[in-house]
Design an enzyme around this catalytic site. Structure first.
Site, short mmCIF file in Angstrom:
data_model
loop_
_atom_site.label_atom_id
_atom_site.label_comp_id
_atom_site.label_asym_id
_atom_site.label_seq_id
_atom_site.Cartn_x
_atom_site.Cartn_y
_atom_site.Cartn_z
N TRP A 1 36.16 35.13 31.63
CA TRP A 1 34.91 34.72 32.29
C TRP A 1 34.83 33.23 32.57
CZ3 TRP A 1 33.18 31.26 28.84
CH2 TRP A 1 33.41 31.51 27.48
N ASN A 2 35.76 32.42 32.08
CA ASN A 2 35.50 30.97 32.18
C ASN A 2 35.83 30.38 33.55
OD1 ASN A 2 38.23 31.28 31.61
ND2 ASN A 2 38.36 29.43 30.38
N LYS B 1 41.01 43.34 37.39
CA LYS B 1 39.82 43.64 36.59
C LYS B 1 39.22 42.31 36.12
CE LYS B 1 38.73 44.25 32.40
NZ LYS B 1 37.44 43.52 32.45
N ASP C 1 26.51 32.81 37.69
CA ASP C 1 27.16 33.76 36.77
C ASP C 1 27.72 33.06 35.52
OD1 ASP C 1 27.61 36.43 36.49
OD2 ASP C 1 29.50 36.48 37.59
N CYS D 1 40.57 26.73 28.25
CA CYS D 1 41.70 27.05 27.36
C CYS D 1 42.52 25.82 27.00
CB CYS D 1 42.58 28.09 28.02
SG CYS D 1 43.12 27.59 29.66
N GLU E 1 52.14 30.68 34.88
CA GLU E 1 51.32 30.85 36.05
C GLU E 1 51.46 29.57 36.88
OE1 GLU E 1 47.34 32.38 35.08
OE2 GLU E 1 48.35 34.24 35.59
N GLU F 1 48.44 34.49 29.37
CA GLU F 1 47.89 33.12 29.30
C GLU F 1 46.76 33.17 28.29
OE1 GLU F 1 48.84 30.40 30.70
OE2 GLU F 1 50.28 31.14 32.13
P1 NAD Z 1 38.89 38.22 26.20
O1 NAD Z 1 40.25 38.31 25.65
O2 NAD Z 1 37.75 38.69 25.37
O3 NAD Z 1 38.76 39.02 27.58
C1 NAD Z 1 39.59 38.73 28.69
C2 NAD Z 1 39.63 39.94 29.60
O4 NAD Z 1 40.27 41.02 28.90
C3 NAD Z 1 38.28 40.47 30.04
O5 NAD Z 1 38.37 40.88 31.39
C4 NAD Z 1 38.05 41.66 29.12
O6 NAD Z 1 37.20 42.63 29.66
C5 NAD Z 1 39.47 42.19 29.00
N1 NAD Z 1 39.74 43.01 27.80
C6 NAD Z 1 39.12 42.95 26.60
N2 NAD Z 1 39.68 43.85 25.76
C7 NAD Z 1 40.67 44.48 26.44
C8 NAD Z 1 41.61 45.50 26.11
N3 NAD Z 1 41.66 46.05 24.91
N4 NAD Z 1 42.49 45.89 27.06
C9 NAD Z 1 42.49 45.32 28.28
N5 NAD Z 1 41.60 44.37 28.65
C10 NAD Z 1 40.70 43.94 27.74
O7 NAD Z 1 38.70 36.67 26.60
P2 NAD Z 1 37.38 35.97 27.13
O8 NAD Z 1 36.43 35.79 25.99
O9 NAD Z 1 36.92 36.62 28.38
O10 NAD Z 1 37.97 34.52 27.57
C11 NAD Z 1 38.13 33.46 26.71
C12 NAD Z 1 39.58 33.32 26.26
O11 NAD Z 1 40.44 33.20 27.38
C13 NAD Z 1 39.82 32.08 25.44
O12 NAD Z 1 40.59 32.39 24.31
C14 NAD Z 1 40.61 31.17 26.37
O13 NAD Z 1 41.45 30.25 25.72
C15 NAD Z 1 41.40 32.16 27.16
N6 NAD Z 1 41.85 31.57 28.43
C16 NAD Z 1 43.17 31.22 28.57
C17 NAD Z 1 43.60 30.59 29.75
C18 NAD Z 1 45.04 30.16 29.94
O14 NAD Z 1 45.43 29.86 31.07
N7 NAD Z 1 45.86 30.12 28.90
C19 NAD Z 1 42.69 30.35 30.78
C20 NAD Z 1 41.37 30.72 30.59
C21 NAD Z 1 40.95 31.33 29.41
#
Ligand code: NAD
Length: 494
Positions: free
Chosen positions: A162-163, A186, A103, A294, A472, A260
C-alpha cells in the site's frame, strides 16, 4: 480537478470489481473491502474481494492472451502498445495524484511529482525491450550453429503493497509485458484506487484484452493467485514475513520469483561529513511518505565527534516539518496509512522504553485539532540506543529513527552491516577512498554516497539478505522476467 467531486464519485459508485480480459464484469464474490481516507478515517470506496473462480478467469485470460496475441508480437508492436499506455497515464496525472493522496495520505505535491514520473517507467521498458537479444555461441562442433533466444516466462502474478501502489505496480507490469509476458496484478486491499484507474488506462490505450488483468482483494486473493498452476512467476513487494510465505508457495510450484521486502537501512555519518546535507537526508527519510518507505534510512549511525551536532540539527529540522492535511499544497508530511499502522508505530515507544532507549518526539501534535480525526504521528528519534535493541533491528515503518554512535570506521561499518536486512544504505564522508571502501563493504543492494537513497528506473534496485531476492528496475528487472533457450542447428550434409 476537485477532490470533493472525486470523493463523491467514489462514494456513489457501488462496489468496484475486477479488470479481467479487457472488461469489468460484475463481481461475483460476497466480500468487499472498504478503503479509508487516512486523513480523516472516512470511507472512500468499496472493492470486491476476488473469488477463486475470478482469479481463475484472470489467469486464464492472461494465458490466452500470452499464447495467442502478446507472446507472438514483434518487439515493435509491443513498444507501440506500451507507448500508448504511457500517453494514457500522462493524461490522467492529476486524477491519479488525487486518488493516491486520498487513498494513501501522501501530500498532493508529492503525489503529483510521483505521477508525473510514471509514464517514463512504461516508456523506459518500451525502449529497452529492443535490447532483449540472444547470443551466437562458439561451440566445439563443426556444422552446428548454437544460439540463444531470450523468451518470456508466460503469466506473471504481481502483488504489491500500500505504500507506493501505482509506482510499484508499474515497476512490475512494464518490464514483464515488455519482455512478452502477460500479467495479473493484485494491489493491496488497503489502497486499490490507482490500480482501478490504471485498468481504465489499459482499456483506453487499446492494450489487447487479457494482457494486463487486475484482481482486487486481500491476502486470500493473493494466496489463490500464487498457488494457481497457471502462474509462471510471482513478483511480490511487501513485508518480509509475507515474502517468506510467498517464497514457500513458489517453491512448491517451482515458480520463478522476485521478492522486494522490508528494510532497516543505515545512514552512516563520518566526522568529515557535510553535516547539513546528512541532516537534510535523514529528515527526508523520516518524513517521506510518513516514514512508510522500505528503503528509508532508519538507523542513523553517527561518528561520536559530530553526533551531538547531528542530533541537534535533525531534531530542529524535524520540529519544523509541516504536518497536515494531504490535500494542502503546503503539507510536507501527512498521516500514516491506518489505525493499525498508527498503533504499531506507537507501540515501539514502549518497546524502546523497556529496552532503555530514550524516545524524543520532535513535535507535539496532541493539541492540533485539525489532525485529531486522522492517523497522524509526529517524527521521533530513539537516542541512547544500541544496535541490539528491537528499535534498531525491526522495521517500524513510520517517521521514527534510531541514533547509534561509533568511534572508528570499522565499528561504523560493522554496525551498518549488523542487521537482518540489506536493502539500501547512505554514507556521508568527504574522503573518497573511504567512500569507495564503504560502498564495497556495506551489504546492501543500493549504496548512496553523500546522497539520499533514490531508486531510479534505470538502475537495478533490490535487497541483500532478508530484504529480498532478484532485482526490480533497470534492464535486470526485464531479464528476470525472461528465460534463455539454447537452439542448436546442425547445418552439415546429411
Ligand atoms: P504485506 O506483506 O502485508 O502485503 C503486501 C501485499 O501482499 C498486499 O497486496 C497483500 O494483500 C498481499 N498478501 C498478504 N498476504 C498474502 C498471502 N498470504 N499471499 C499472497 N499475498 C498476500 O505488506 P504491506 O503491509 O502492504 O507493505 C509494507 C511492507 O512492504 C513493508 O515491510 C515494506 O518494507 C515492504 N516494501 C518493500 C519494498 C521494496 O522495494 N523492497 C517497497 C515497498 C514496500
Amino acid at each position: 480537478m476537485s477532490h470533493l467531486t472525486l470523493e463523491q464519485e467514489l462514494k456513489t459508485a457501488g462496489t468496484y470489481g475486477h479488470f479481467i480480459d479487457g472488461d469489468f464484469p460484475i463481481p461475483r464474490g460476497e466480500t468487499a473491502h472498504v478503503t479509508l481516507n487516512p486523513a480523516n478515517g472516512t470511507p472512500l470506496a468499496h472493492f470486491a474481494e476476488a473469488t477463486s473462480a475470478e482469479v481463475d478467469d484472470a489467469v486464464n485470460a492472461a494465458r490466452h492472451a500470452f499464447l495467442t496475441v502478446w507472446g507472438r508480437m514483434t518487439g515493435r508492436e509491443r513498444y507501440e502498445h506500451m507507448r500508448r499506455l504511457a500517453v494514457e497515464l500522462e493524461r490522467r496525472t492529476e486524477r491519479l495524484a488525487w486518488l493516491e493522496t486520498l487513498d494513501v495520505g501522501k501530500p498532493i505535491g508529492v503525489s503529483r511529482a510521483t505521477m508525473r514520473d510514471l509514464p517514463y517507467t512504461v516508456d523506459y521498458y518500451a525502449s529497452v525491450l529492443h535490447g532483449l537479444t540472444g547470443e551466437t555461441l562458439q561451440v566445439g562442433e563443426h556444422d552446428v550453429l548454437n544460439f540463444t533466444l531470450r523468451e518470456p516466462l508466460g503469466v506473471c502474478a504481481l502483488i504489491v503493497p500500500w505504500n507506493y501502489p501505482l509506482t510499484l505496480a508499474l515497476l512490475k507490469i512494464a518490464p514483464a509485458i515488455a519482455a512478452g509476458n502477460t500479467v495479473v496484478l493484485k494491489p493491496s486491499e488497503v489502497t486499490p484506487l490507482s490500480a482501478l484507474e490504471l485498468a481504465r488506462a489499459v482499456a483506453d490505450a487499446g492494450i489487447p484484452a487479457g494482457v494486463i488483468n487486475v484482481v482486487f482483494g486481500g491476502g486470500a486473493t493473493g494466496n489463490a493467485l500464487i498457488h494457481h498452476p497457471g502462474i509462471d512467476k510471482i513478483s511480490f513487494t511487501g513485508g518480509t514475513e509475507t515474502g517468506k510465505r510467498i517464497y514457500a508457495a513458489a517453491a512448491a510450484g517451482l515458480k520463478r520469483v522476485t521478492l522486494e521486502l522490508g528494510g532497516k537501512s543505515p545512514l552512516v555519518v563520518f566526522d568529515d561529513a557535510d553535516l547539513p546535507r546528512a541532516i537534510e537526508v535523514a529528515k527526508i527519510d523520516s518524513i517521506r511518505n510518513s516514514g512508510q518507505v522500505c528503503a528509508a534510512c532508519t538507523r542513523l549511525i553517527v561518528h561520536e565527534a559530530v553526533a551531538d551536532a547531528f542530533v541537534d540539527g535533525l531534531t530542529q529540522a524535524l520540529a519544523g516539518v509541516r504536518i497536515g492535511e494531504p490535500g494542502n499544497d503546503e503539507t510536507e508530511m501527512g498521516p500514516v496509512i491506518n489505525a493499525a499502522q498508527l498503533k504499531r508505530i506507537s507501540s515501539y515507544r514502549e518497546v524502546g522504553h523497556e529496552e532503555g532507549a530514550h524516545f524524543t518526539e520532535c513535535q507535539n501534535i496532541d493539541t492540533r485539532a485539525d489532525l485529531k480525526n486522522g492517523y497522524y504521528t509526529a517524527p521521533a528519534l530513539f537516542l541512547q540506543a544500541s544496535n541490539e535493541m528491537r528499535v534498531s533491528r525491526e522495521e517500524i515503518f513510520g517517521p521514527v529513527q534510531t541514533v547509534l554512535r561509533f568511534r572508528t570506521e570499522e565499528e561504523g561499518l560493522r554496525l551498518a552491516n549488523d542487521s537482518p536486512y540489506g536493502l539500501a544504505a547512505c554514507v556521508f564522508t568527504r574522503d573518497s577512498a573511504r567512500a569507495i571502501r564503504t560502498a564495497r563493504t556495506i551489504q546492501a543492494g543500493t549504496v548512496c554516497i553523500n546522497y539520499g537513497v533514490k531508486a531510479v528506473v534505470e538502475a537495478p534496485f533490490g535487497g541483500y539478505k532478508q530484504s529480498g531476492i532478484g532485482k526490480e528496475r533497470g534492464l535486470q528487472a526485464m531479464l528476470d522476467d525472461t528465460q534463455l533457450k539454447s537452439v542448436r542447428l546442425y547445418h552439415g550434409r546429411t
